[in-house]
Design an enzyme around this catalytic site. Structure first.
Site, PDB file in Angstrom:
ATOM      1  N   LYS A 238      -9.290   2.144  -2.992  1.00  0.00           N
ATOM      2  CA  LYS A 238      -9.621   1.569  -1.675  1.00  0.00           C
ATOM      3  C   LYS A 238     -11.000   2.038  -1.218  1.00  0.00           C
ATOM      4  O   LYS A 238     -11.285   3.247  -1.226  1.00  0.00           O
ATOM      5  CB  LYS A 238      -8.555   1.993  -0.670  1.00  0.00           C
ATOM      6  CG  LYS A 238      -8.706   1.406   0.731  1.00  0.00           C
ATOM      7  CD  LYS A 238      -7.564   1.904   1.615  1.00  0.00           C
ATOM      8  CE  LYS A 238      -7.563   1.253   2.988  1.00  0.00           C
ATOM      9  NZ  LYS A 238      -6.459   1.803   3.825  1.00  0.00           N
TER      10      LYS A 238
ATOM     11  N   GLU B  19       0.843  -1.204   0.000  1.00  0.00           N
ATOM     12  CA  GLU B  19       0.000   0.000   0.000  1.00  0.00           C
ATOM     13  C   GLU B  19       0.882   1.259   0.000  1.00  0.00           C
ATOM     14  O   GLU B  19       1.948   1.273   0.605  1.00  0.00           O
ATOM     15  CB  GLU B  19      -0.888   0.004   1.254  1.00  0.00           C
ATOM     16  CG  GLU B  19      -1.877   1.165   1.293  1.00  0.00           C
ATOM     17  CD  GLU B  19      -2.774   1.150   2.538  1.00  0.00           C
ATOM     18  OE1 GLU B  19      -2.373   0.559   3.558  1.00  0.00           O
ATOM     19  OE2 GLU B  19      -3.872   1.728   2.465  1.00  0.00           O
TER      20      GLU B  19
ATOM     21  N   CYS C  97      -5.411  -3.172   2.214  1.00  0.00           N
ATOM     22  CA  CYS C  97      -5.209  -2.960   3.654  1.00  0.00           C
ATOM     23  C   CYS C  97      -6.486  -3.105   4.493  1.00  0.00           C
ATOM     24  O   CYS C  97      -6.976  -4.207   4.664  1.00  0.00           O
ATOM     25  CB  CYS C  97      -4.547  -1.604   3.869  1.00  0.00           C
ATOM     26  SG  CYS C  97      -3.689  -1.452   5.459  1.00  0.00           S
TER      27      CYS C  97
HETATM   28  O1  LIG Z   1      -2.369   7.001   5.075  1.00  0.00           O
HETATM   29  C1  LIG Z   1      -1.619   6.404   4.304  1.00  0.00           C
HETATM   30  O2  LIG Z   1      -0.412   6.677   4.184  1.00  0.00           O
HETATM   31  C2  LIG Z   1      -2.181   5.309   3.464  1.00  0.00           C
HETATM   32  N1  LIG Z   1      -3.188   4.609   4.167  1.00  0.00           N
HETATM   33  C3  LIG Z   1      -2.924   3.705   5.101  1.00  0.00           C
HETATM   34  O3  LIG Z   1      -1.785   3.394   5.408  1.00  0.00           O
HETATM   35  C4  LIG Z   1      -4.089   3.116   5.779  1.00  0.00           C
HETATM   36  C5  LIG Z   1      -4.852   4.202   6.452  1.00  0.00           C
HETATM   37  S1  LIG Z   1      -3.919   5.086   7.670  1.00  0.00           S
HETATM   38  N2  LIG Z   1      -3.728   2.100   6.736  1.00  0.00           N
HETATM   39  C6  LIG Z   1      -4.529   1.071   6.980  1.00  0.00           C
HETATM   40  O4  LIG Z   1      -5.559   0.876   6.349  1.00  0.00           O
HETATM   41  C7  LIG Z   1      -4.089   0.134   8.112  1.00  0.00           C
HETATM   42  C8  LIG Z   1      -5.162  -0.826   8.530  1.00  0.00           C
HETATM   43  C9  LIG Z   1      -4.773  -1.536   9.760  1.00  0.00           C
HETATM   44  O5  LIG Z   1      -3.698  -1.431  10.295  1.00  0.00           O
HETATM   45  C10 LIG Z   1      -5.800  -2.421  10.357  1.00  0.00           C
HETATM   46  O6  LIG Z   1      -6.855  -2.701   9.755  1.00  0.00           O
HETATM   47  O7  LIG Z   1      -5.548  -2.889  11.482  1.00  0.00           O
END
Ligand SMILES: O=C(O)CNC(=O)[C@H](CS)NC(=O)CCC(=O)C(=O)O
Length: 271
Positions: A113, A40, A154
């Site tokens: 996403k 990701e 993710c």
């Molecule tokens: O913001 C960014 O740089 C790109 N997006 C992400 O990395 C995203 C949102 S912060 N991360 C996740 O979805 C983690 C999910 C997770 O850790 C879980 O489901 O437990």
């Protein structure tokens, strides 16, 4: 088919990320991978303000251009996990978008996403992905010559109905590029990936961000390949690098023959 999972620690500098990715792609190609998966937000991991400053449109993104070049140079498929991409959103929100790149460098599929990670992980770790990203609303499969892929990203991993829909639409291999947090990774990552594989009778390929990123952000690593019966075929641990895995697609039909649950949905009322 042979796949390669690229585990990586993206910085907040897309050019730097591309420079460090190229040799990993060459390594996967040399070792015979036909499909190469990246994590990701491969192009940039950064706090929200920096992310908005750095992210550009599809046409201008250097990592997308570089990965298209690499796909055609080596003649392989690249699932560019996701990239943070500028959109025409009036509020300036980006897309968290996966690109499937064909061996001639063309963009064969895109997926935005759907589920936004708006979560208080602990007293000290909170995420509001929807402030920086605009969610998608369309599930995507892509038929390659050797397998049909289902795309997810993710946090989507926690929504099993998406994976069921992908499998019912013909997916045999589910891709879950990720940047999981450390605490939720330790508690849930492997179990959820194995559950999605077992429920759908699909292979699951999950390329992950690992290590420490800008803004002291930590990710879980452990890129994983899971077979349709639920066994872990490969676990990349914590180090960045390339993990190869051979998938025997006949195992999809075999798992679904043993447990035909995909065919056993029933309507129900309530609760
Ligand atoms: O913001 C960014 O740089 C790109 N997006 C992400 O990395 C995203 C949102 S912060 N991360 C996740 O979805 C983690 C999910 C997770 O850790 C879980 O489901 O437990």
């Amino acid at each position: 088919m042979r796949a390669a999972l690229i585990q990586f620690t993206s910085s907040d500098d897309p050019q730097d990320n591309l420079a460090r990715l190229r040799p990993l792609i060459a390594e996967g190609a040399r070792d015979g991978a036909q499909l190469l998966c990246t994590p990701e937000v491969t192009n940039v991991v950064a706090p929200r303000d920096r992310l908005r400053e750095v992210a550009t449109t599809e046409d201008a993104d250097p990592v997308l251009a570089g990965l298209r070049e690499e796909a055609s140079r080596h003649g392989l498929w690249i699932a560019a996990g996701s990239l943070a991409i500028r959109t025409d959103d009036p509020d300036g929100r980006l897309a968290n978008r996966s690109f499937l790149l064909a061996p001639d460098g063309a963009i064969a599929a895109r997926y935005d996403k759907i589920h936004m990670f708006d979560v208080d992980v602990s007293a000290t770790e909170t995420w509001r992905e929807s402030k920086g990203f605009r969610p998608g609303d369309r599930a995507v499969t892509a038929a390659l010559p050797f397998a049909t892929l289902g795309l997810a990203i993710c946090y989507d991993l926690r929504f099993p109905h998406l994976f069921r829909a992908l499998a019912k639409a013909g997916a045999q291999v589910l891709l879950v590029p990720a940047a999981f947090t450390r605490p939720t990774g330790e508690a849930h990552w492997e179990t959820l990936l194995r559950a999605r594989a077992i429920e759908t009778g699909c292979f699951v390929l999950a390329a992950a961000q690992t290590g420490e990123h800008a803004g002291r952000r930590l990710t879980h690593g452990h890129s994983l390949a899971v077979a349709p019966w639920g066994e872990v075929l490969a676990d990349a641990g914590r180090a960045p690098g390339v993990t190869l895995v051979d998938l025997d697609l006949a195992r999809v039909a075999e798992a679904r023959r043993r447990i035909p649950a995909l065919l056993h949905d029933r309507p129900f009322a309530g609760p």
